[in-house]
Design a protein around this motif. Structure first.
Motif, PDB file in Angstrom:
ATOM      1  N   ILE A 122      50.925  52.184  45.370  1.00 25.64           N
ATOM      2  CA  ILE A 122      51.142  51.779  43.972  1.00 25.64           C
ATOM      3  C   ILE A 122      51.037  52.915  42.972  1.00 25.64           C
ATOM      4  O   ILE A 122      51.402  52.744  41.817  1.00 25.64           O
ATOM      5  N   HIS A 123      50.574  54.059  43.395  1.00 27.97           N
ATOM      6  CA  HIS A 123      50.404  55.164  42.455  1.00 27.97           C
ATOM      7  C   HIS A 123      51.597  56.109  42.428  1.00 27.97           C
ATOM      8  O   HIS A 123      51.530  57.170  41.832  1.00 27.97           O
ATOM      9  N   THR A 124      52.696  55.696  43.048  1.00 27.63           N
ATOM     10  CA  THR A 124      53.908  56.505  43.013  1.00 27.63           C
ATOM     11  C   THR A 124      54.375  56.644  41.560  1.00 27.63           C
ATOM     12  O   THR A 124      54.059  55.807  40.707  1.00 27.63           O
ATOM     13  N   SER A 125      55.104  57.664  41.290  1.00 26.66           N
ATOM     14  CA  SER A 125      55.569  57.957  39.931  1.00 26.66           C
ATOM     15  C   SER A 125      56.555  56.889  39.435  1.00 26.66           C
ATOM     16  O   SER A 125      57.557  56.603  40.099  1.00 26.66           O
ATOM     17  N   LEU A 126      56.279  56.325  38.284  1.00 23.03           N
ATOM     18  CA  LEU A 126      57.197  55.354  37.687  1.00 23.03           C
ATOM     19  C   LEU A 126      58.498  56.041  37.278  1.00 23.03           C
ATOM     20  O   LEU A 126      59.579  55.444  37.370  1.00 23.03           O
ATOM     21  N   ASP A 127      58.406  57.288  36.838  1.00 26.57           N
ATOM     22  CA  ASP A 127      59.617  58.038  36.493  1.00 26.57           C
ATOM     23  C   ASP A 127      60.506  58.225  37.719  1.00 26.57           C
ATOM     24  O   ASP A 127      61.737  58.141  37.623  1.00 26.57           O
ATOM     25  N   ASP A 128      59.887  58.443  38.892  1.00 29.81           N
ATOM     26  CA  ASP A 128      60.665  58.568  40.127  1.00 29.81           C
ATOM     27  C   ASP A 128      61.347  57.242  40.469  1.00 29.81           C
ATOM     28  O   ASP A 128      62.481  57.235  40.962  1.00 29.81           O
ATOM     29  N   ARG A 167      64.354  56.997  38.260  1.00 23.66           N
ATOM     30  CA  ARG A 167      65.360  57.960  38.725  1.00 23.66           C
ATOM     31  C   ARG A 167      66.061  57.437  39.984  1.00 23.66           C
ATOM     32  O   ARG A 167      67.287  57.498  40.093  1.00 23.66           O
ATOM     33  N   GLN A 168      65.284  56.894  40.931  1.00 19.50           N
ATOM     34  CA  GLN A 168      65.874  56.353  42.155  1.00 19.50           C
ATOM     35  C   GLN A 168      66.779  55.151  41.870  1.00 19.50           C
ATOM     36  O   GLN A 168      67.728  54.902  42.606  1.00 19.50           O
ATOM     37  N   ALA A 169      66.459  54.427  40.808  1.00 22.07           N
ATOM     38  CA  ALA A 169      67.285  53.278  40.410  1.00 22.07           C
ATOM     39  C   ALA A 169      68.526  53.719  39.649  1.00 22.07           C
ATOM     40  O   ALA A 169      69.379  52.884  39.317  1.00 22.07           O
ATOM     41  N   GLY A 170      68.613  55.034  39.351  1.00 26.16           N
ATOM     42  CA  GLY A 170      69.757  55.538  38.592  1.00 26.16           C
ATOM     43  C   GLY A 170      69.654  55.233  37.115  1.00 26.16           C
ATOM     44  O   GLY A 170      70.663  55.143  36.416  1.00 26.16           O
ATOM     45  N   LEU A 171      68.427  55.077  36.630  1.00 24.33           N
ATOM     46  CA  LEU A 171      68.190  54.700  35.238  1.00 24.33           C
ATOM     47  C   LEU A 171      67.221  55.689  34.604  1.00 24.33           C
ATOM     48  O   LEU A 171      66.481  56.394  35.293  1.00 24.33           O
ATOM     49  N   GLY A 172      67.196  55.688  33.292  1.00 22.57           N
ATOM     50  CA  GLY A 172      66.236  56.509  32.578  1.00 22.57           C
ATOM     51  C   GLY A 172      64.876  55.828  32.544  1.00 22.57           C
ATOM     52  O   GLY A 172      64.771  54.600  32.684  1.00 22.57           O
ATOM     53  N   ASN A 173      63.839  56.641  32.340  1.00 20.12           N
ATOM     54  CA  ASN A 173      62.503  56.043  32.305  1.00 20.12           C
ATOM     55  C   ASN A 173      62.326  55.116  31.108  1.00 20.12           C
ATOM     56  O   ASN A 173      61.519  54.194  31.152  1.00 20.12           O
ATOM     57  N   ALA A 174      63.098  55.314  30.030  1.00 17.98           N
ATOM     58  CA  ALA A 174      63.007  54.407  28.875  1.00 17.98           C
ATOM     59  C   ALA A 174      63.417  52.988  29.272  1.00 17.98           C
ATOM     60  O   ALA A 174      62.831  52.012  28.791  1.00 17.98           O
ATOM     61  N   THR A 175      64.400  52.887  30.163  1.00 13.58           N
ATOM     62  CA  THR A 175      64.827  51.560  30.637  1.00 13.58           C
ATOM     63  C   THR A 175      63.696  50.907  31.430  1.00 13.58           C
ATOM     64  O   THR A 175      63.402  49.725  31.250  1.00 13.58           O
ATOM     65  N   LEU A 176      63.049  51.690  32.283  1.00 11.74           N
ATOM     66  CA  LEU A 176      61.929  51.146  33.050  1.00 11.74           C
ATOM     67  C   LEU A 176      60.828  50.665  32.107  1.00 11.74           C
ATOM     68  O   LEU A 176      60.353  49.536  32.237  1.00 11.74           O
ATOM     69  N   TYR A 177      60.449  51.509  31.157  1.00  4.74           N
ATOM     70  CA  TYR A 177      59.341  51.145  30.267  1.00  4.74           C
ATOM     71  C   TYR A 177      59.709  50.020  29.296  1.00  4.74           C
ATOM     72  O   TYR A 177      58.834  49.310  28.822  1.00  4.74           O
ATOM     73  N   ARG A 178      60.984  49.842  29.028  1.00  2.00           N
ATOM     74  CA  ARG A 178      61.405  48.709  28.197  1.00  2.00           C
ATOM     75  C   ARG A 178      61.165  47.396  28.949  1.00  2.00           C
ATOM     76  O   ARG A 178      60.721  46.412  28.384  1.00  2.00           O
ATOM     77  N   HIS A 179      61.457  47.409  30.239  1.00  2.00           N
ATOM     78  CA  HIS A 179      61.234  46.205  31.062  1.00  2.00           C
ATOM     79  C   HIS A 179      59.771  46.059  31.477  1.00  2.00           C
ATOM     80  O   HIS A 179      59.250  44.941  31.526  1.00  2.00           O
ATOM     81  N   PHE A 180      59.144  47.180  31.807  1.00  2.00           N
ATOM     82  CA  PHE A 180      57.780  47.178  32.344  1.00  2.00           C
ATOM     83  C   PHE A 180      56.971  48.259  31.631  1.00  2.00           C
ATOM     84  O   PHE A 180      56.947  49.406  32.087  1.00  2.00           O
ATOM     85  N   PRO A 181      56.322  47.910  30.529  1.00  2.00           N
ATOM     86  CA  PRO A 181      55.619  48.925  29.734  1.00  2.00           C
ATOM     87  C   PRO A 181      54.477  49.627  30.474  1.00  2.00           C
ATOM     88  O   PRO A 181      54.099  50.731  30.104  1.00  2.00           O
ATOM     89  N   THR A 182      53.938  48.968  31.511  1.00  2.00           N
ATOM     90  CA  THR A 182      52.823  49.559  32.258  1.00  2.00           C
ATOM     91  C   THR A 182      53.034  49.340  33.756  1.00  2.00           C
ATOM     92  O   THR A 182      53.814  48.472  34.170  1.00  2.00           O
ATOM     93  N   ARG A 183      52.331  50.099  34.533  1.00  2.00           N
ATOM     94  CA  ARG A 183      52.339  49.932  35.993  1.00  2.00           C
ATOM     95  C   ARG A 183      51.885  48.505  36.337  1.00  2.00           C
ATOM     96  O   ARG A 183      52.439  47.852  37.221  1.00  2.00           O
ATOM     97  N   GLU A 184      50.862  48.022  35.619  1.00  2.00           N
ATOM     98  CA  GLU A 184      50.363  46.666  35.884  1.00  2.00           C
ATOM     99  C   GLU A 184      51.420  45.607  35.599  1.00  2.00           C
ATOM    100  O   GLU A 184      51.507  44.620  36.324  1.00  2.00           O
ATOM    101  N   SER A 185      52.209  45.789  34.553  1.00  2.00           N
ATOM    102  CA  SER A 185      53.241  44.787  34.262  1.00  2.00           C
ATOM    103  C   SER A 185      54.295  44.765  35.359  1.00  2.00           C
ATOM    104  O   SER A 185      54.799  43.703  35.735  1.00  2.00           O
ATOM    105  N   LEU A 186      54.620  45.937  35.899  1.00  2.00           N
ATOM    106  CA  LEU A 186      55.561  46.004  37.011  1.00  2.00           C
ATOM    107  C   LEU A 186      54.967  45.311  38.241  1.00  2.00           C
ATOM    108  O   LEU A 186      55.622  44.479  38.880  1.00  2.00           O
ATOM    109  N   LEU A 187      53.735  45.616  38.564  1.00  2.00           N
ATOM    110  CA  LEU A 187      53.087  44.987  39.714  1.00  2.00           C
ATOM    111  C   LEU A 187      52.922  43.483  39.520  1.00  2.00           C
ATOM    112  O   LEU A 187      53.095  42.708  40.469  1.00  2.00           O
ATOM    113  N   LYS A 188      52.591  43.068  38.306  1.00  2.00           N
ATOM    114  CA  LYS A 188      52.433  41.637  38.031  1.00  2.00           C
ATOM    115  C   LYS A 188      53.736  40.900  38.358  1.00  2.00           C
ATOM    116  O   LYS A 188      53.721  39.844  38.991  1.00  2.00           O
TER     117      LYS A 188
END
Length: 181
Positions: free
Chosen positions: A25-31, A34-55
């Motif tokens: 679970i401690h893998t880089s959110l930016d990675d 990147r692997q999804a072919g998206l910018g990190n802003a897109t990730l953080y817009r959907h999942f502002p925190t690691r916990e929100s992604l895991l939830k």
């Protein structure tokens, strides 16, 4: 949600699952972004925190663990029901490397995005534990908090000492039974 936003959301979840399966679970959110072919802003817009992604990723399995507890309350003898659920809870807590620590920390942190899910899971286990204690099938000197510490210990063993994990879980479950006189 717009169709393109939904696709991005699903791609992020898919890549997060792959990354968490591989690196914990401690893998880089930016990675992940990147692997999804998206910018990190897109990730953080959907999942502002690691916990929100895991939830989001754990939502279904946490719900299933609660449903399993409800079913076990009415279909299995009390001690067997508790043992079955403890095994399922240990398996859940080891879905991804590092998850057990986050779950235990979230249980103690009311501000955590995972706190409600963790307290719901603890409540399910508490009902099974109390039923088994009332029936005399398990020792009455174990609290729900202690049960969860034991589950976390078995999950830690599964993650860090996998060759010994099955025996640790067996001893944990056997230790819940009342002492023989």
């Amino acid at each position: 949600m717009r169709a393109d936003a939904r696709r991005n959301y699903e791609r992020l979840l898919s890549e997060a699952k792959t990354a968490f399966d591989k690196h914990g679970i401690h893998t880089s959110l930016d990675d992940i972004a990147r692997q999804a072919g998206l910018g990190n802003a897109t990730l953080y817009r959907h999942f502002p925190t690691r916990e929100s992604l895991l939830k989001t990723m754990l939502h279904d399995s946490i719900k299933e663990l609660g449903t399993t507890a409800e079913e076990l309350l009415t279909t299995e003898p009390a001690g067997e029901a508790l043992a079955t659920w403890v095994r399922a809870a240990v398996a859940h807590a080891t879905t991804y490397r590092g998850l057990v620590t986050l779950l235990m920390d979230s249980l103690k942190d009311e501000a955590s995005e995972l706190n409600n899910a963790c307290t719901s899971m603890q409540s399910s286990g508490q009902h099974l534990l109390e039923r088994a204690q009332r029936s005399g099938e398990v020792r009455d000197d174990t609290s729900p908090n202690e049960l969860f510490a034991l589950i976390a210990s078995a999950a830690w063993a599964r993650e860090h000492a996998p060759d010994e994990a099955d025996q640790v879980l067996t001893v944990l479950i056997d230790g819940l039974w009342p002492p023989r006189r």
